[in-house]
Design a protein around this motif. Structure first.
Motif, PDB file in Angstrom:
ATOM      1  N   ASN A   1       0.822  -1.276   0.052  1.00  0.00           N
ATOM      2  CA  ASN A   1      -0.090   0.021   0.075  1.00  0.00           C
ATOM      3  C   ASN A   1       0.771   1.400  -0.040  1.00  0.00           C
ATOM      4  O   ASN A   1       0.450   2.308   0.743  1.00  0.00           O
ATOM      5  CB  ASN A   1      -0.883  -0.010   1.297  1.00  0.00           C
ATOM      6  N   ASN A   2       1.850   1.235  -0.902  1.00  0.00           N
ATOM      7  CA  ASN A   2       2.708   2.316  -0.999  1.00  0.00           C
ATOM      8  C   ASN A   2       2.664   3.001  -2.350  1.00  0.00           C
ATOM      9  O   ASN A   2       2.239   2.220  -3.185  1.00  0.00           O
ATOM     10  CB  ASN A   2       4.193   1.985  -0.680  1.00  0.00           C
ATOM     11  N   ILE A   3       3.120   4.329  -2.475  1.00  0.00           N
ATOM     12  CA  ILE A   3       3.483   4.950  -3.890  1.00  0.00           C
ATOM     13  C   ILE A   3       5.101   4.652  -3.574  1.00  0.00           C
ATOM     14  O   ILE A   3       5.464   5.830  -2.790  1.00  0.00           O
ATOM     15  CB  ILE A   3       2.791   6.218  -3.913  1.00  0.00           C
ATOM     16  N   VAL A   4       5.791   4.169  -4.658  1.00  0.00           N
ATOM     17  CA  VAL A   4       7.113   3.836  -4.402  1.00  0.00           C
ATOM     18  C   VAL A   4       7.584   4.037  -5.615  1.00  0.00           C
ATOM     19  O   VAL A   4       7.074   3.580  -6.832  1.00  0.00           O
ATOM     20  CB  VAL A   4       7.342   2.536  -3.657  1.00  0.00           C
ATOM     21  N   GLY A   5       8.901   4.429  -5.866  1.00  0.00           N
ATOM     22  CA  GLY A   5       9.670   4.560  -7.090  1.00  0.00           C
ATOM     23  C   GLY A   5      10.219   3.262  -7.181  1.00  0.00           C
ATOM     24  O   GLY A   5       9.855   2.349  -8.174  1.00  0.00           O
TER      25      GLY A   5
ATOM     26  N   ASN B   1       0.624  -1.769  -4.445  1.00  0.00           N
ATOM     27  CA  ASN B   1       1.478  -0.581  -4.434  1.00  0.00           C
ATOM     28  C   ASN B   1       1.326   0.089  -5.628  1.00  0.00           C
ATOM     29  O   ASN B   1       0.856  -0.611  -6.863  1.00  0.00           O
ATOM     30  CB  ASN B   1       3.146  -0.962  -4.340  1.00  0.00           C
ATOM     31  N   ILE B   2       1.336   1.426  -5.701  1.00  0.00           N
ATOM     32  CA  ILE B   2       1.542   2.044  -7.230  1.00  0.00           C
ATOM     33  C   ILE B   2       2.918   2.211  -6.955  1.00  0.00           C
ATOM     34  O   ILE B   2       3.718   2.871  -6.410  1.00  0.00           O
ATOM     35  CB  ILE B   2       0.887   3.373  -7.104  1.00  0.00           C
ATOM     36  N   ILE B   3       3.664   1.587  -8.373  1.00  0.00           N
ATOM     37  CA  ILE B   3       4.970   1.753  -8.513  1.00  0.00           C
ATOM     38  C   ILE B   3       5.517   2.654  -9.726  1.00  0.00           C
ATOM     39  O   ILE B   3       5.077   2.183 -10.687  1.00  0.00           O
ATOM     40  CB  ILE B   3       5.413   0.101  -8.695  1.00  0.00           C
ATOM     41  N   THR B   4       6.075   3.607  -9.554  1.00  0.00           N
ATOM     42  CA  THR B   4       6.242   4.446 -10.509  1.00  0.00           C
ATOM     43  C   THR B   4       7.624   4.459 -11.207  1.00  0.00           C
ATOM     44  O   THR B   4       7.962   5.117 -12.351  1.00  0.00           O
ATOM     45  CB  THR B   4       6.128   6.042 -10.051  1.00  0.00           C
ATOM     46  N   GLY B   5       8.359   3.268 -10.886  1.00  0.00           N
ATOM     47  CA  GLY B   5       9.873   3.216 -11.380  1.00  0.00           C
ATOM     48  C   GLY B   5       9.765   1.687 -11.648  1.00  0.00           C
ATOM     49  O   GLY B   5       9.362   0.965 -12.454  1.00  0.00           O
TER      50      GLY B   5
ATOM     51  N   PHE C   1       1.856  -0.395 -12.139  1.00  0.00           N
ATOM     52  CA  PHE C   1       3.206  -0.173 -12.609  1.00  0.00           C
ATOM     53  C   PHE C   1       2.826   1.154 -13.739  1.00  0.00           C
ATOM     54  O   PHE C   1       2.322   0.891 -14.804  1.00  0.00           O
ATOM     55  CB  PHE C   1       4.142  -0.956 -13.339  1.00  0.00           C
ATOM     56  N   THR C   2       3.111   2.404 -13.401  1.00  0.00           N
ATOM     57  CA  THR C   2       2.769   3.445 -14.021  1.00  0.00           C
ATOM     58  C   THR C   2       3.668   4.091 -15.155  1.00  0.00           C
ATOM     59  O   THR C   2       3.200   4.790 -16.001  1.00  0.00           O
ATOM     60  CB  THR C   2       2.406   4.827 -13.239  1.00  0.00           C
ATOM     61  N   GLN C   3       4.923   3.556 -15.127  1.00  0.00           N
ATOM     62  CA  GLN C   3       5.929   4.040 -15.989  1.00  0.00           C
ATOM     63  C   GLN C   3       6.629   2.827 -16.745  1.00  0.00           C
ATOM     64  O   GLN C   3       6.421   1.414 -16.540  1.00  0.00           O
ATOM     65  CB  GLN C   3       7.054   4.836 -15.249  1.00  0.00           C
ATOM     66  N   GLY C   4       7.584   3.162 -17.820  1.00  0.00           N
ATOM     67  CA  GLY C   4       7.952   2.185 -18.598  1.00  0.00           C
ATOM     68  C   GLY C   4       9.081   1.478 -17.653  1.00  0.00           C
ATOM     69  O   GLY C   4       9.434   1.952 -16.457  1.00  0.00           O
ATOM     70  N   PHE C   5      10.154   0.660 -18.351  1.00  0.00           N
ATOM     71  CA  PHE C   5      11.464   0.062 -17.695  1.00  0.00           C
ATOM     72  C   PHE C   5      11.305  -0.482 -16.315  1.00  0.00           C
ATOM     73  O   PHE C   5      11.532  -0.320 -15.249  1.00  0.00           O
ATOM     74  CB  PHE C   5      12.358   1.476 -17.529  1.00  0.00           C
ATOM     75  N   THR C   6       9.989  -1.374 -16.313  1.00  0.00           N
ATOM     76  CA  THR C   6       9.283  -2.120 -15.253  1.00  0.00           C
ATOM     77  C   THR C   6      10.812  -2.944 -14.606  1.00  0.00           C
ATOM     78  O   THR C   6      10.698  -2.711 -13.395  1.00  0.00           O
ATOM     79  CB  THR C   6       8.096  -2.685 -15.355  1.00  0.00           C
ATOM     80  N   PHE C   7      11.155  -3.741 -15.366  1.00  0.00           N
ATOM     81  CA  PHE C   7      12.063  -4.782 -14.964  1.00  0.00           C
ATOM     82  C   PHE C   7      13.314  -4.761 -15.437  1.00  0.00           C
ATOM     83  O   PHE C   7      13.938  -5.716 -15.554  1.00  0.00           O
ATOM     84  CB  PHE C   7      11.595  -6.253 -14.915  1.00  0.00           C
ATOM     85  N   THR C   8      13.766  -3.467 -15.949  1.00  0.00           N
ATOM     86  CA  THR C   8      14.874  -3.542 -16.935  1.00  0.00           C
ATOM     87  C   THR C   8      16.193  -3.753 -16.041  1.00  0.00           C
ATOM     88  O   THR C   8      17.483  -4.581 -16.525  1.00  0.00           O
ATOM     89  CB  THR C   8      15.190  -2.244 -17.505  1.00  0.00           C
ATOM     90  N   GLY C   9      16.168  -3.884 -14.789  1.00  0.00           N
ATOM     91  CA  GLY C   9      17.269  -4.253 -14.167  1.00  0.00           C
ATOM     92  C   GLY C   9      17.812  -5.833 -13.755  1.00  0.00           C
ATOM     93  O   GLY C   9      18.800  -6.260 -13.532  1.00  0.00           O
ATOM     94  N   GLY C  10      16.715  -6.516 -14.199  1.00  0.00           N
ATOM     95  CA  GLY C  10      16.919  -7.956 -14.124  1.00  0.00           C
ATOM     96  C   GLY C  10      16.111  -8.261 -12.808  1.00  0.00           C
ATOM     97  O   GLY C  10      16.114  -7.949 -11.872  1.00  0.00           O
ATOM     98  N   LEU C  11      15.097  -9.544 -13.215  1.00  0.00           N
ATOM     99  CA  LEU C  11      14.487 -10.118 -12.166  1.00  0.00           C
ATOM    100  C   LEU C  11      14.330 -11.629 -12.474  1.00  0.00           C
ATOM    101  O   LEU C  11      13.948 -11.971 -13.177  1.00  0.00           O
ATOM    102  CB  LEU C  11      13.025  -9.409 -12.051  1.00  0.00           C
TER     103      LEU C  11
END
Length: 265
Positions: free
Chosen positions: A156-160, A179-183, A200-210
């Motif tokens: 329940n956060n707004i988090v980058g 959560n609302i995830i802006t990054g 997820f409100t922006q692009g590059f959702t998992f670009t760092g690897g998951l």
């Protein structure tokens, strides 16, 4: 008489132990118009005993950079408080770290952080800080570095960004729901990472690897699932901007009609 004295001593010792173990509630405000027991949140943390709760008033002034080194519950006014002046409890950075004082080491495992606006980050500085709950905050970044930790709940956060170290990740048993995830969420490498019911409100959702995570019931807007390996995707919706252009005979210009959603498997 000796028996009576012994029993009385035991009773007094028991009462002292009970009172010593009783959790307290402390109040903090750096707004002179709404005073609390402390004006400095760090002073309140230093004064508090393990298990205490600290209420932090909203203010126009940030409470700065803090070190949390014992198990406490920190409660702020919320990131969109329903008060007359919409005053928020603002932090710059909250460091979760162990501390040694007089040969005694304390650890913030089991802490709860809720109701704050964190303009920089919640950062993990030591290993084995576990059972953390972060809820109802607005946070620029949660960074775990390469620390070993488990059983966190981020809800329940707004988090980058929620991030581990780029090369080594030892975080496990993470629940990240609602959560609302802006990054982005990146660098986790455990099958016990559950990412569910987020927007997820922006692009590059998992670009760092998951790697290995379970990702269910989320809504992605302009996101990418690149660099996700051996993960499970179920019941997610992805929305991408798409342009449907029609010549408008009266205005003689093109018009953007809609965004077209499609189901992301």
């Amino acid at each position: 008489m000796k028996t009576f004295t012994t029993n009385l001593q035991v009773a007094i010792l028991f009462l002292l132990l009970v009172n010593q173990g009783k959790a307290e509630i402390l109040t903090v405000s750096n707004d002179s118009n709404s005073p609390g027991q402390f004006t400095s949140l760090q002073d309140a943390i230093n004064r508090a005993n393990t298990g205490d709760t600290i209420y932090v008033s909203g203010s126009l002034t940030t409470y700065g950079t803090l070190n949390l080194n014992k198990q406490l519950t920190l409660v702020g006014a919320g990131y969109n408080p329903n008060n007359q002046y919409n005053l928020k409890s603002q932090l710059h950075t909250l460091n979760l770290a162990t501390a040694t004082n007089g040969g005694i080491t304390t650890n913030p495992s089991g802490s709860k952080i809720m109701g704050f606006v964190v303009t920089s980050s919640i950062s993990l500085l030591n290993n084995l800080i576990n059972n953390i709950e972060i809820s109802r905050n607005q946070i620029n970044m949660i960074t775990l570095s390469n620390r070993s930790c488990w059983n966190w709940k981020i809800v329940n956060n707004i988090v980058g960004t929620i991030s581990c170290d780029v090369s080594t990740s030892n975080a496990s048993e993470f629940l990240i729901p609602n959560n609302i995830i802006t990054g982005s969420i990146k660098y986790f490498k455990s099958a016990t990472i559950f990412i569910t019911n987020n927007i997820f409100t922006q692009g590059f959702t998992f670009t760092g690897g998951l790697t290995y995570a379970t990702i269910t019931n989320n809504i992605f807007y302009r996101g990418t699932t690149a660099n996700c390996c051996y993960r499970t995707f179920q019941n997610n919706i992805s929305i991408v901007p798409a342009i449907l252009l029609i010549k408008a005979p009266t205005w003689r210009k093109t018009t953007l009609l809609m965004l077209i959603p499609y189901l992301n498997r």
